[in-house]
Design an enzyme around this catalytic site. Structure first.
Site, short mmCIF file in Angstrom:
data_model
loop_
_atom_site.label_atom_id
_atom_site.label_comp_id
_atom_site.label_asym_id
_atom_site.label_seq_id
_atom_site.Cartn_x
_atom_site.Cartn_y
_atom_site.Cartn_z
N TYR A 1 139.02 78.67 -14.58
CA TYR A 1 140.24 78.84 -13.78
C TYR A 1 139.94 78.44 -12.34
O TYR A 1 138.94 78.86 -11.77
CB TYR A 1 140.69 80.31 -13.80
CG TYR A 1 141.90 80.53 -14.66
CD1 TYR A 1 143.05 79.76 -14.46
CD2 TYR A 1 141.91 81.48 -15.67
CE1 TYR A 1 144.17 79.94 -15.25
CE2 TYR A 1 143.02 81.67 -16.46
CZ TYR A 1 144.15 80.90 -16.25
OH TYR A 1 145.27 81.07 -17.02
N ASP B 1 158.48 56.56 -8.70
CA ASP B 1 157.91 57.14 -9.91
C ASP B 1 157.20 56.00 -10.63
O ASP B 1 157.82 55.19 -11.31
CB ASP B 1 159.02 57.74 -10.78
CG ASP B 1 158.48 58.30 -12.09
OD1 ASP B 1 157.30 58.03 -12.42
OD2 ASP B 1 159.23 59.00 -12.79
N LYS C 1 149.15 56.20 -18.98
CA LYS C 1 149.84 55.01 -19.51
C LYS C 1 149.01 53.77 -19.16
O LYS C 1 147.91 53.63 -19.65
CB LYS C 1 151.26 54.96 -18.97
CG LYS C 1 152.10 56.17 -19.40
CD LYS C 1 153.54 56.07 -19.00
CE LYS C 1 154.37 57.19 -19.57
NZ LYS C 1 154.65 58.28 -18.64
N THR D 1 152.07 59.30 -13.99
CA THR D 1 151.23 59.84 -15.05
C THR D 1 149.88 59.14 -14.91
O THR D 1 149.76 58.14 -14.20
CB THR D 1 151.79 59.51 -16.45
OG1 THR D 1 151.93 58.09 -16.55
CG2 THR D 1 153.11 60.18 -16.69
N GLU E 1 142.65 78.11 -9.59
CA GLU E 1 143.87 78.07 -8.77
C GLU E 1 143.52 77.81 -7.31
O GLU E 1 142.57 78.39 -6.78
CB GLU E 1 144.63 79.40 -8.85
CG GLU E 1 145.44 79.55 -10.11
CD GLU E 1 144.73 80.43 -11.11
OE1 GLU E 1 143.49 80.40 -11.12
OE2 GLU E 1 145.43 81.13 -11.85
N ARG F 1 145.88 62.45 -20.54
CA ARG F 1 147.28 62.86 -20.41
C ARG F 1 147.41 63.75 -19.17
O ARG F 1 146.84 64.83 -19.13
CB ARG F 1 147.66 63.63 -21.66
CG ARG F 1 149.09 63.88 -21.89
CD ARG F 1 149.36 63.95 -23.38
NE ARG F 1 149.19 62.63 -23.96
CZ ARG F 1 150.15 61.69 -23.97
NH1 ARG F 1 151.34 61.94 -23.47
NH2 ARG F 1 149.93 60.51 -24.49
N1 DSN Z 1 157.63 59.36 -22.70
C1 DSN Z 1 157.45 58.43 -21.61
C2 DSN Z 1 157.70 57.04 -22.02
O1 DSN Z 1 157.45 56.72 -23.16
O2 DSN Z 1 158.13 56.23 -21.23
C3 DSN Z 1 158.27 58.77 -20.43
O3 DSN Z 1 158.28 60.12 -20.23
#
Ligand code: DSN
Length: 422
Positions: free
Chosen positions: A54, A201, A231, A228, A56, A237
């Site tokens: 933990y 974003d 990707k 994120t 925080e 993740r």
């Molecule tokens: N699930 C993601 C995507 O596939 O673009 C976006 O949140």
């Protein structure tokens, strides 16, 4: 090779499901544009003892003891992230992209404030203000759209007019299903004119920005970037929020992430983020990011030759949105299902102003981040695109589907998922 000796002995049910997923990934082609394969090093960090801790708070200011190594890890992640994206501040604690966006809204807005973002059916994301989200009960979302879905052109004059009328506190760029670049310079100017904060974003294209294959919104005056890490960035993740240079904004974001919104950071994932950022700083990653774009172009050419309508006319990034209902008379749902059968994974997707329902829309969305990690080049990607069109045209011909499945398995065998990425 058995990667899970303890799991195998202890929990046969979960072991079996995980090995099944490993095999599915190894023997099929991953074309969902928001997915990728992480390196073995990222996996090892993600599976480390840091999951027990933990932490925080932030490095040097934690609420629990025993933080010597967590501080080291989080500081490495922050420093690498700043360097990658040319930001002065980085918060690497958001658990994923949606929580990063929620924390960003909480940091920069009061309830009732307005956000101007891209319409979901034109490529935006649920967290950009779709009515199904709880966010719309708290904030007021207004939208911009493409002027022309055939070219992807955004009407920036209209965006300016809406911004002047609605007075958003945030002008939001970014998308999850838009295959072109936005004009960050103009958007940044519009934000300044109306006193809004310019936020990108970058969830989908963070890896392309880090790899210098597309523009960095911070070079054009954007203030904040959410993303994120799993990707195109090819990490675990997770999520992250970057601030270009405004310390006041960065402090508000830190407070909003913790204690405002989240609890303890997932420190094993933050270690895996640090490893992924290290990989993304390598010259090899720049080559990868550029290849993602070249591979998408190779697929675009085949779809164009086959007369399949692509939204915005094609792609300038890692993804393509094809109107398979309009072009081939197969719905997005049925296309996804039959392509799954031959070992190609992608997702059904609504297209601009779709007349069909979200669970069975007109389009499919696919992209090249994962197959490029696997080592596919333009020629192989063109062949994959040919097989996709072939499958959709011959979707009732079981013999042909079997042949395509066999060819895809052979392609996968030649290009195993790599363990090392740098
Ligand atoms: N699930 C993601 C995507 O596939 O673009 C976006 O949140």
């Amino acid at each position: 090779m058995n990667h899970y000796p303890y799991l195998k002995k202890q929990d046969a049910q979960v072991f079996k499901a995980i090995v099944g997923e490993d095999t599915r990934q190894a023997e099929g082609l991953e074309l969902i544009p928001s997915e990728n394969y992480v390196s073995r090093a990222v996996k090892e960090a993600n599976a480390s003892s840091l999951t027990n801790k933990y932490s925080e708070g932030y490095p040097g200011k934690r609420y629990y003891g025993g933080q010597h190594f967590t501080d080291i890890v989080e500081n490495i992640a922050r420093e690498r992230a700043k360097k990658l994206f040319k930001a002065q501040f980085a918060n690497v604690q958001p658990h994923a992209g949606a929580p990063a966006n929620v924390a960003m809204y909480m940091a920069l807005l009061e309830p009732g404030d307005t956000i101007l973002g891209m319409d979901l059916s034109h490529g935006g994301h649920l967290t950009h203000g779709h009515p199904v989200t709880y966010l719309t009960k708290i904030f007021r979302f207004v939208r911009y759209k493409m002027k022309n879905p055939e070219t992807g052109e955004i009407d920036y004059d209209e965006m300016r007019a809406v911004a002047k009328r609605e007075k958003p506190k945030i002008l939001l760029a970014g998308y999850s299903a838009y295959p072109r670049e936005l004009d960050y310079k103009t958007m940044s100017a519009i934000a300044r004119e109306v006193g809004a904060i310019a936020v990108m974003d970058a969830a989908h294209i963070a890896g392309l920005i880090a790899g210098r294959a597309v523009k960095n919104p911070f070079d054009y005056g954007f203030d904040v970037m959410t993303t994120t890490t799993h990707k195109t960035l090819r990490g675990p993740r997770g999520g992250m929020i970057l601030t270009r240079d405004n310390e006041d904004i960065a402090k508000k974001i830190d407070k909003a992430v913790f204690p405002g919104f989240q609890g303890g950071p997932i420190m094993n994932t933050i270690a895996a983020k640090a490893v992924c950022f290290g990989e993304a700083l390598s010259p090899k990653f720049r080559t990868y990011a550029k290849q993602v774009l070249k591979n998408a172009k190779a697929m675009e050419k085949v779809f164009a030759k086959e007369g399949v309508r692509m939204l915005t006319g094609g792609t300038s990034n890692h993804l393509i949105l094809a109107d398979v209902w309009g072009s081939l008379g197969v719905s997005g749902h049925d296309a996804e299902t039959v392509l799954d059968e031959v070992g190609i994974t992608l997702n059904k997707n609504s297209i601009a102003d779709d007349t069909r329902k979200p669970m069975d829309p007109s389009g499919i969305r696919f992209g090249t981040p994962a197959i490029t990690t696997r080592g596919f080049g333009e020629k192989e990607c063109a062949r994959v695109a040919e097989l996709m069109v072939d499958t959709l045209k011959n979707r009732t011909n079981k013999k042909r589907l079997k042949e395509v499945r066999a060819e895809i398995k052979r392609m996968c065998g030649k290009r195993p998922i790599p363990e090392r990425l740098v």
